[in-house]
Design a protein around this motif. Structure first.
Motif, PDB file in Angstrom:
ATOM      1  N   TRP B  29      32.651  15.720 -39.676  1.00  0.00           N
ATOM      2  CA  TRP B  29      32.240  14.363 -39.359  1.00  0.00           C
ATOM      3  C   TRP B  29      31.613  13.661 -40.559  1.00  0.00           C
ATOM      4  O   TRP B  29      30.904  14.274 -41.370  1.00  0.00           O
ATOM      5  CB  TRP B  29      31.286  14.369 -38.156  1.00  0.00           C
ATOM      6  CG  TRP B  29      31.957  14.910 -36.925  1.00  0.00           C
ATOM      7  CD1 TRP B  29      33.191  14.550 -36.447  1.00  0.00           C
ATOM      8  CD2 TRP B  29      31.476  15.926 -36.035  1.00  0.00           C
ATOM      9  NE1 TRP B  29      33.478  15.271 -35.300  1.00  0.00           N
ATOM     10  CE2 TRP B  29      32.451  16.123 -35.025  1.00  0.00           C
ATOM     11  CE3 TRP B  29      30.304  16.679 -35.977  1.00  0.00           C
ATOM     12  CZ2 TRP B  29      32.294  17.035 -33.986  1.00  0.00           C
ATOM     13  CZ3 TRP B  29      30.147  17.586 -34.948  1.00  0.00           C
ATOM     14  CH2 TRP B  29      31.135  17.753 -33.959  1.00  0.00           C
ATOM     15  N   CYS B  33      27.619   9.875 -38.852  1.00  0.00           N
ATOM     16  CA  CYS B  33      28.387   9.829 -37.601  1.00  0.00           C
ATOM     17  C   CYS B  33      27.524  10.383 -36.467  1.00  0.00           C
ATOM     18  O   CYS B  33      26.896  11.428 -36.608  1.00  0.00           O
ATOM     19  CB  CYS B  33      29.653  10.659 -37.734  1.00  0.00           C
ATOM     20  SG  CYS B  33      30.556  10.826 -36.176  1.00  0.00           S
ATOM     21  N   ASN B 134      32.516   5.542 -29.327  1.00  0.00           N
ATOM     22  CA  ASN B 134      32.370   4.876 -30.626  1.00  0.00           C
ATOM     23  C   ASN B 134      33.239   3.618 -30.665  1.00  0.00           C
ATOM     24  O   ASN B 134      33.512   3.058 -31.712  1.00  0.00           O
ATOM     25  CB  ASN B 134      32.705   5.830 -31.775  1.00  0.00           C
ATOM     26  CG  ASN B 134      34.030   6.524 -31.573  1.00  0.00           C
ATOM     27  OD1 ASN B 134      34.875   6.055 -30.807  1.00  0.00           O
ATOM     28  ND2 ASN B 134      34.243   7.630 -32.254  1.00  0.00           N
ATOM     29  N   CYS B 213      29.954   5.084 -35.633  1.00  0.00           N
ATOM     30  CA  CYS B 213      31.163   5.427 -36.384  1.00  0.00           C
ATOM     31  C   CYS B 213      31.192   4.521 -37.604  1.00  0.00           C
ATOM     32  O   CYS B 213      31.814   3.464 -37.601  1.00  0.00           O
ATOM     33  CB  CYS B 213      32.416   5.223 -35.526  1.00  0.00           C
ATOM     34  SG  CYS B 213      33.957   5.367 -36.469  1.00  0.00           S
TER      35      CYS B 213
END
Ligand SMILES: Cc1ncc(C[n+]2csc(CCOP(=O)(O)OP(=O)(O)O)c2C)c(N)n1
Ligand code: SF4
Ligand code: SF4
Ligand code: SF4
Lengths: 97, 300
Positions: B29, B33, B134, B213
């Motif tokens: 990630w 995030c 997200n 995100c």
């Protein structure tokens, strides 16, 4: 810590103390821990880690109260705190009414 | 004086290491995030719950969020896109003693998997859903999803999305979910508590996590970094426990209503199945207890 009035038991109650641990090269430098630490213990390092991010450095270790927020908010499992045993010197004086 | 102490913490183990496949960490990630923070909250809740490791299973769909199954040191399965809930339902039917957790994205659960979601909620199937919202299909580069707020820009909505998004808590509430909460990736303590409650809640639990995100959603909409998104959540979240889910819709960059909205008791799928079949078949009906029935096998 600043209080709007001094708590009555301020002499007896000691804030807990913590030690912060950081796995420098796992950190991705998002700054979540630095921003949301309630005691402003952390700051961005000027240097890069192996991945090219600026991980936190512990600027004010004495301020850490082991609240664990940095540990809970870190998306990368790179920071956490452990409790620090405190010397109990004051106990005799603080015990009375 | 801002020197790096590279030795700091090297010999120590993260408190959640026993629940993580450390050989796969660092995870994929992006910096900032919210999926990592949500996984952190989930594993903290698992640790606090006291549920033995062998009694818990994690099922993921496909997407950035779906990667979670690969990082937990628990029985876990990375299903095909959209099929996490039917897989989880099957697991629960085959082994009713398992605590089954689905960890997946808004695209996975609400678009391709939408039908499975509404029927699992309708049946009050005893599974727990952690939905990373997200607002887009992040893994495939940022297409809009059923939760993308109107006006938000994404690769398939270059002038802003003009579709009405789902109000997710209202959707699952009206379908029959018996535990519904929404938090953001900033509300780590409350999120952890909700997940803990959901793990112990009999019936269909759904926790929506508004998750940062930075790489796709924030970049397309010029909203800054992950930290900027967390600051937005901080300034614009209003905690309304017990709020009417009908009023929990999300508009682009406006107030976010978060909280625990639904927490009620209702017979689960297994309860009603056992009750109805015991009544109609009588003593011949033996409720299925799972593969370990009779065997007192107590590994870890
Ligand atoms: C059957 C199928 N259709 C389409 C895809 C392509 N695909 C991969 S991930 C994804 C969407 C993921 O979005 P979401 O579930 O919101 O997760 P996120 O990446 O945002 O965490 C899609 C459409 C696929 N893998 N399988
Ligand atoms: S434990 Fe709390 S006080 Fe200590 S560094 Fe972490 S967030 Fe700051
Ligand atoms: S929260 Fe974690 S990844 Fe982000 S800066 Fe702090 S230690 Fe690094
Ligand atoms: S693309 Fe978005 S959702 Fe996927 S890992 Fe990066 S920040 Fe997270």
């Amino acid at each position: 810590m600043k209080y709007w009035r001094k708590p009555l038991d301020a002499a007896q109650v000691k804030p807990p103390r913590g030690e912060v641990h950081i796995v420098i090269n796992r950190c991705k430098g998002c700054g979540f821990c630095i921003t949301y630490c309630p005691r402003k213990v952390l700051e961005f390092s000027e240097e890069f880690n192996r991945k090219g991010y600026h991980p936190p450095v512990v600027l004010h270790p004495e301020n850490c109260v082991n609240c664990g927020l940095c540990e809970a908010i870190c998306p990368d499992f790179a920071i956490w705190s452990t409790p620090v045993e405190q010397p109990e010197e004051k106990k005799e004086n603080a015990g009375g009414k | 004086m801002k020197r790096l102490d590279v030795t700091l913490g090297q010999d120590l183990r993260h408190p959640l290491e026993e629940y993580l496949r450390m050989d796969r960490i660092p995870h994929v990630w992006c910096p900032g995030c919210g999926i990592g923070t949500t996984l952190n909250a989930f594993l903290t809740a698992v640790k606090k719950s006291g549920i033995p490791r062998k009694d818990i299973a994690v099922v993921s769909g496909i997407g950035c969020s779906g990667r979670a199954a690969g990082y937990v040191k628990l029985d876990s399965f990375h299903t095909t896109h959209g099929r996490a809930i039917p897989f989880a339902t099957g697991l629960k039917l085959a082994n009713p003693k398992l605590t089954v957790v689905v960890f997946a994205g808004d695209g996975d659960l609400l678009a391709i998997g939408g039908n499975h979601l509404i029927h699992a909620a309708r049946r009050n199937m005893d599974i727990n859903i952690i939905c990373i919202n997200n607002f887009n299909y992040a893994m495939t580069g940022g297409q809009f999803s059923p939760t993308t707020p109107e006006k938000a820009r994404l690769t398939t909505a270059p002038y802003g999305s003009y579709e009405h998004p789902f109000n997710v808590p209202f959707l699952v509430d009206s379908c029959g979910a018996t535990y519904v909460a929404r938090w953001t990736a900033l509300h780590v303590r409350r999120l952890t508590n909700s997940i803990l409650e959901a793990l112990h809640h009999p019936g269909f639990s759904f926790i929506e996590v508004i998750s940062s995100c930075p790489t796709v959603y924030a970049r397309r909409n010029r909203l800054g970094t992950g930290l900027d998104l967390l600051k937005f959540y901080r300034d614009n979240s209003v905690i309304k426990n017990g709020a009417n889910t009908r009023e929990c819709d999300i508009r682009f960059q406006e107030q976010l209503i978060v909280g625990k909205f639904v927490d009620q008791e209702k017979p689960t799928y297994h309860d009603t199945m056992t009750e109805y079949l015991s009544q109609s078949v009588g003593k011949r009906y033996v409720p299925y207890q799972g593969p370990m029935q009779g065997k007192e096998e107590d590994g870890n």
